[in-house]
Enzyme design. Sequence first.
Site, PDB file in Angstrom:
ATOM      1  N   ALA A 130      15.358  -2.862  17.848  1.00 51.67           N
ATOM      2  CA  ALA A 130      15.883  -4.117  17.309  1.00 51.67           C
ATOM      3  C   ALA A 130      14.766  -4.783  16.518  1.00 51.67           C
ATOM      4  O   ALA A 130      13.787  -5.259  17.094  1.00 51.67           O
ATOM      5  CB  ALA A 130      16.350  -5.015  18.443  1.00 51.67           C
ATOM      6  N   SER A 163      13.478  -7.696  14.058  1.00 54.33           N
ATOM      7  CA  SER A 163      13.746  -9.035  13.531  1.00 54.33           C
ATOM      8  C   SER A 163      13.028  -9.290  12.218  1.00 54.33           C
ATOM      9  O   SER A 163      13.297 -10.278  11.545  1.00 54.33           O
ATOM     10  CB  SER A 163      13.296 -10.089  14.549  1.00 54.33           C
ATOM     11  OG  SER A 163      11.880 -10.078  14.664  1.00 54.33           O
ATOM     12  N   GLY A 164      12.092  -8.413  11.868  1.00 52.96           N
ATOM     13  CA  GLY A 164      11.286  -8.623  10.676  1.00 52.96           C
ATOM     14  C   GLY A 164       9.929  -9.219  10.988  1.00 52.96           C
ATOM     15  O   GLY A 164       9.102  -9.401  10.096  1.00 52.96           O
ATOM     16  N   CYS A 181      21.716 -15.789  22.765  1.00 50.06           N
ATOM     17  CA  CYS A 181      21.636 -14.764  21.721  1.00 50.06           C
ATOM     18  C   CYS A 181      21.282 -13.410  22.324  1.00 50.06           C
ATOM     19  O   CYS A 181      21.886 -12.392  21.988  1.00 50.06           O
ATOM     20  CB  CYS A 181      20.599 -15.176  20.674  1.00 50.06           C
ATOM     21  SG  CYS A 181      20.439 -14.014  19.303  1.00 50.06           S
ATOM     22  N   CYS A 230      15.900 -20.395  15.595  1.00 45.74           N
ATOM     23  CA  CYS A 230      15.969 -19.812  14.259  1.00 45.74           C
ATOM     24  C   CYS A 230      16.869 -20.581  13.300  1.00 45.74           C
ATOM     25  O   CYS A 230      16.602 -20.642  12.106  1.00 45.74           O
ATOM     26  CB  CYS A 230      16.399 -18.351  14.344  1.00 45.74           C
ATOM     27  SG  CYS A 230      18.075 -18.069  14.979  1.00 45.74           S
TER      28      CYS A 230
END
EC number: 2.8.1.13
Length: 380
Positions: free
Chosen positions: A26, A28-29, A120, A217
């Site tokens: 996963a 997220s950058g 989330c 976020c």
Amino acid sequence: MTLELDSRLNSLGFAKPPAETRVVVAMSGGVDSSVVAALLADEGYDVVGVTLQLYDHGAALAKKGACCAGADIHDARRVAEERGFPHYVLDYENVFRDAVIDEFADSYLAGATPIPCVRCNERVKFKDLLATARDLDADCMATGHYIQRHAGPQGAELHRAVDAARDQSYFLFSTTREQLEFLRFPLGHLHSKAETRALAHRYGLIVADKPDSQDICFVPNGDYASVIKKLRPGAADPGEIVHADGRVLGTHEGIIHYTVGQRRGLGIGGLSDPLYVVRLDAEKRQVIVGPRELLATRAVPVREINWLGDAPFASRAEWPLSVKLRSTRPPTEAVLRPVSETEATVELLSPEEGVSPGQACVFYDPDGSRVYGGGWIWRG
């Protein structure tokens, strides 16, 4: 890696070569998840990077420190290209709004202090994304969270990260045992974020010096009230500021501007003694204030409990444990008394201030290492 394994197993716990072990990462950058992907690719695993688009690109690009949108998606894609593994972007914007953002807004309007990062993880990343990983025939899914997964006699166990300053166990308490069997957390054993950045430089990642994401976020600059106003027009209805003894001290422009424990910015100057927000009454639109001693709490009602202990939760009348009531506070001694399989009363051995509905109560073993799950604080 994070597990002590039989020599016949690879570093992720599978009895086959890394090249035959597919891992969905996963991404997220950010630097953490990018390092996980690069590390596993370097060890020879069949890595597949997946990034979730959780909200509008344009809006996110305007906010520094955001994740899962805009420039971060670009960064994740670049890392995958440079390290030579496939990368996919999945549009989860509608899912994220329905499962996370809407509840965040409604909880705030109800006078609670929600933690959308937990929802989330629970409802998007460790549910829908994990299901996607299985659809991709992955053996496991890895993330950049700072937490440890140990193989215990009753199955996978969740433990705090070695680096207490980076530990994210408070935000992962709702991870189920079934999910935990499929998840891997390769950074949980590191002693500092500096080690992570050193690995990023070692692999030549473009995100090696990228700042950590800040705040929630989808909440620019931590301004919750402005986001709630956009999501729920009319949310800032005025009301009264009331002393705990019943005196009306003033008015406010919406309870969304207040949190339990708040002292500054109450708008009721001229009083000799300091006052704190001790409760929010959404139904009456009242902000109740009082002296600091009214913030002290010993009994905390908890529901929606996710239990990760070896014995059944309701098999004992009480569990002597440590608990965390806020992410920034250390675990404190408590006694957990089950009311049902999913509800309990937590008795704190030392009173805590500012305990607020909507926050999490996370359970640890007495020495504060292993995570035994947790639940959500409510008014009772």
